[in-house]
Design an enzyme around this catalytic site. Sequence first.
Site, mmCIF file in Angstrom:
data_model
loop_
_atom_site.group_PDB
_atom_site.id
_atom_site.type_symbol
_atom_site.label_atom_id
_atom_site.label_comp_id
_atom_site.label_asym_id
_atom_site.label_seq_id
_atom_site.Cartn_x
_atom_site.Cartn_y
_atom_site.Cartn_z
ATOM 1 N N HIS A 302 0.862 -1.185 0.000
ATOM 2 C CA HIS A 302 0.000 0.000 0.000
ATOM 3 C C HIS A 302 0.898 1.235 0.000
ATOM 4 C CE1 HIS A 302 -2.361 3.133 2.335
ATOM 5 N NE2 HIS A 302 -3.160 2.860 1.333
ATOM 6 N N ASN A 303 0.465 2.289 -0.725
ATOM 7 C CA ASN A 303 1.280 3.523 -0.805
ATOM 8 C C ASN A 303 2.754 3.174 -1.038
ATOM 9 O OD1 ASN A 303 -1.025 4.969 -0.311
ATOM 10 N ND2 ASN A 303 -0.456 5.650 1.734
ATOM 11 N N GLU A 332 1.240 0.043 -5.572
ATOM 12 C CA GLU A 332 0.242 1.105 -5.725
ATOM 13 C C GLU A 332 0.891 2.395 -6.210
ATOM 14 O OE1 GLU A 332 -3.280 3.366 -3.194
ATOM 15 O OE2 GLU A 332 -1.722 2.286 -2.107
ATOM 16 N N ASP A 334 -0.254 6.418 -6.658
ATOM 17 C CA ASP A 334 -1.215 7.521 -6.467
ATOM 18 C C ASP A 334 -0.863 8.639 -7.428
ATOM 19 O OD1 ASP A 334 -3.106 6.907 -4.658
ATOM 20 O OD2 ASP A 334 -2.197 7.881 -2.947
ATOM 21 N N HIS A 347 1.240 11.256 -1.929
ATOM 22 C CA HIS A 347 0.027 11.060 -1.136
ATOM 23 C C HIS A 347 -0.707 12.399 -1.114
ATOM 24 C CE1 HIS A 347 -2.426 8.547 1.299
ATOM 25 N NE2 HIS A 347 -2.359 9.315 2.361
ATOM 26 N N GLU A 381 -4.316 4.621 -8.406
ATOM 27 C CA GLU A 381 -5.245 5.563 -7.775
ATOM 28 C C GLU A 381 -5.172 6.835 -8.624
ATOM 29 O OE1 GLU A 381 -7.246 5.248 -4.897
ATOM 30 O OE2 GLU A 381 -6.833 3.133 -5.242
#
Length: 738
Positions: A302-303, A332, A334, A347, A381
């Site tokens: 994640h992230n 991931e 973003d 983020h 994302e």
Amino acid sequence: QTSKFAQGDKDLQVMKAGAMLRKVKSRSWKKQRHFRLQEDGQTIWYKSRWAGTGHSTFSVADVDVVREGHQSEILLSIADEFPADLCFTLVFRGRRSNLDLVAESPSEAQVWIRGVRKLIQNTESMNDKERLDQWIWDWFQKADKNKDGRMNFKEVRTLLKMMNVDMNEEYALRLFTMADKSESGCLENEEFVQFYKMLTEREDVWRVFQDYSRDGQILTLAELEDFLKQEQQEGERSLEHAQELIDRYEPSENAKKHGAMSIDGFQMYLVSPESAVLDPQLLALHQDMSQPLSHYFICSSHNTYLMDDQLRGQSSQEAYIQALKRGCRCVEVDCWDGPNGEPVVYHGHTFTSKILFRDVITTLAEYAFKVSEFPVILSLENHCSMEQQRVMAQLLDTILGDTLLTAPLDRLVPQELPSPQDLKGKVLLKAKKIGGLEESETLTDEVTDEVSDEDEADPKSLSKSKLSRELSDLVVYCKSVHFHSFEYSRLHSKCYEMSSFSESKARKLAKDTGAEFVRHNSRQLSRVYPSGMRTDSSNYNPQELWNVGCQIVALNFQTAGLEMDLNDGLFSQNGCCGYVLKPDFMRNDDSFDPERPQDRNGYTSLRLSIQVISGQQLPKVNQKEGSIVDPLVRVEIYGVFQDQAKQETSYIDNNGFNPLWNETLNFIVHVPELALVRFVVEDYDKASRNDFMGQFTVPFTCIQPGYRHIHLLSKDGTAIPLSSLFVNIKISELTTEV
């Protein structure tokens, strides 16, 4: 061994003389430091000329690779100031930051690049005996305070404290006198080796040996076969294996000739990787990789771009490299609009730094398949405008080329997901998609208002953006869709549609409708991600989501601790390839409810009995010279709710070197196929929280029963040299329910 190797090498001799190298942390932080290789040929020492006696050191054993030139973000950022032939990067194991260095000349850079690479190669090629010799030599060097190549009794007393031993002075003096053959009052090199051997004599191993040796001196072939059959539970293979072990581990040619094993050979076998708690055959790639993707647990981050927390942490390509090196198969990204028409990754709405989407995909192209050949899922994302979505699509296409999957295999609309085997060497994009695979040829433009997966769970996030057709077309087997209900999915969802769940939503579904979640996950992929409230990048326990068959249980890889230990433990099997086949009762239409495991077909519970016998060379927690640990061992079981359990031994006062417990811990395991067993060693503290010393986590189904050594890992997941627990494990079926 390493110091002898270093004596005959010109590069290493130059490194021992030392050099001024620039240590670079950013465009503005570039400072000269004096670096040199220590006499042990294993430690690199460095300091600032202004630091007085202050200095830093690191072991070459902690260095993974040396990169040459501008092969890091930091060195790339100063490329206009320092040419590539002056620059190199030391990449460490675990989570430690890289060390970026600039030499004064190209020839000096080459000396250090070649030299460190030789030292890494030498360390990796050492056998167990050479590694032990090196370790003894390192201790000798540390304790020989006046550097005269000899050690008096006072220096030996200091050494024992450094080695985590609080030994009775009379006993220490007796060992010292026995080793001092020259009666000089000092131990020289060979005498010190003898002293170390007496210090590390394994009474615990000797007792096991005595149980099976009739004459107390050797194990005959038949006696060794008996040990393998009775204790190691090896069955029919025992005779053949006994002969193999004598050939492989027995140091005495005479014993070998007579088909026998001495105590030395027996001990070498027991500390070898072959006798480790994790079955080496299951470490290798051995599972069926031809089943649908939904039938596997998939190692997921994640992230992935963050090196630290989610408020002010640094975004970095290095974070992707580290995750992929650990076997991660779902990363991931973003994405947000960046300057000059270039999408950036960070983020959103925080102070985390930004990196270019282009650079992330370039890193992915280079590192995606270095550790595992099985597919990588790129979880997108997407917060970008139409224009920058088109740029993203173009970058994905041009940088990844043929590795990016852009159409269904054989151009057919699937009835079930393809397998990891089918998708070897491919990158799969997980994102929103306009329409489905059935009608994508007929749709012509960006149609729907959509948001990213994680925004969907956040009621504050109201901004919706249109979806670009170019980006949508790159999504094949991982179309992100909103989750309505299990019934809706069963009636309407396609196998290539998948949903993302926040940890709280996934937990609630697991608790309320576990059996339905398991059935859903036999057909479709589910991704779970940490709560947005975890601004410190902490993790949730992944086990309860694996219990309902969720495949993509995404964790913050940058944060060490229990949760990542479980993740590393689960994915340590099957060649560390990032895919682990789910148990058969989670892959078919059987109704498995993790809350009621006894209802499933073929249910049998097992008794797990672990005798914690001893510890060897446990690490110091407090580095102060006089500080010695009080170790205890805790065994933790993670699995379905009924299997969650913890038990611990008593603590041993002042002995981290060779503590002896001889305590037995018993557990009942209802679903061994889902259970993980975690061995933790802590330094007992009656006034405050115990300090973590080391751990090892192993899937229950990969445990080798019998007398085993557990080689401990640091909080960071890296090996602690020579640090282990000695245990005897028995697994048996429960005849009556307890």
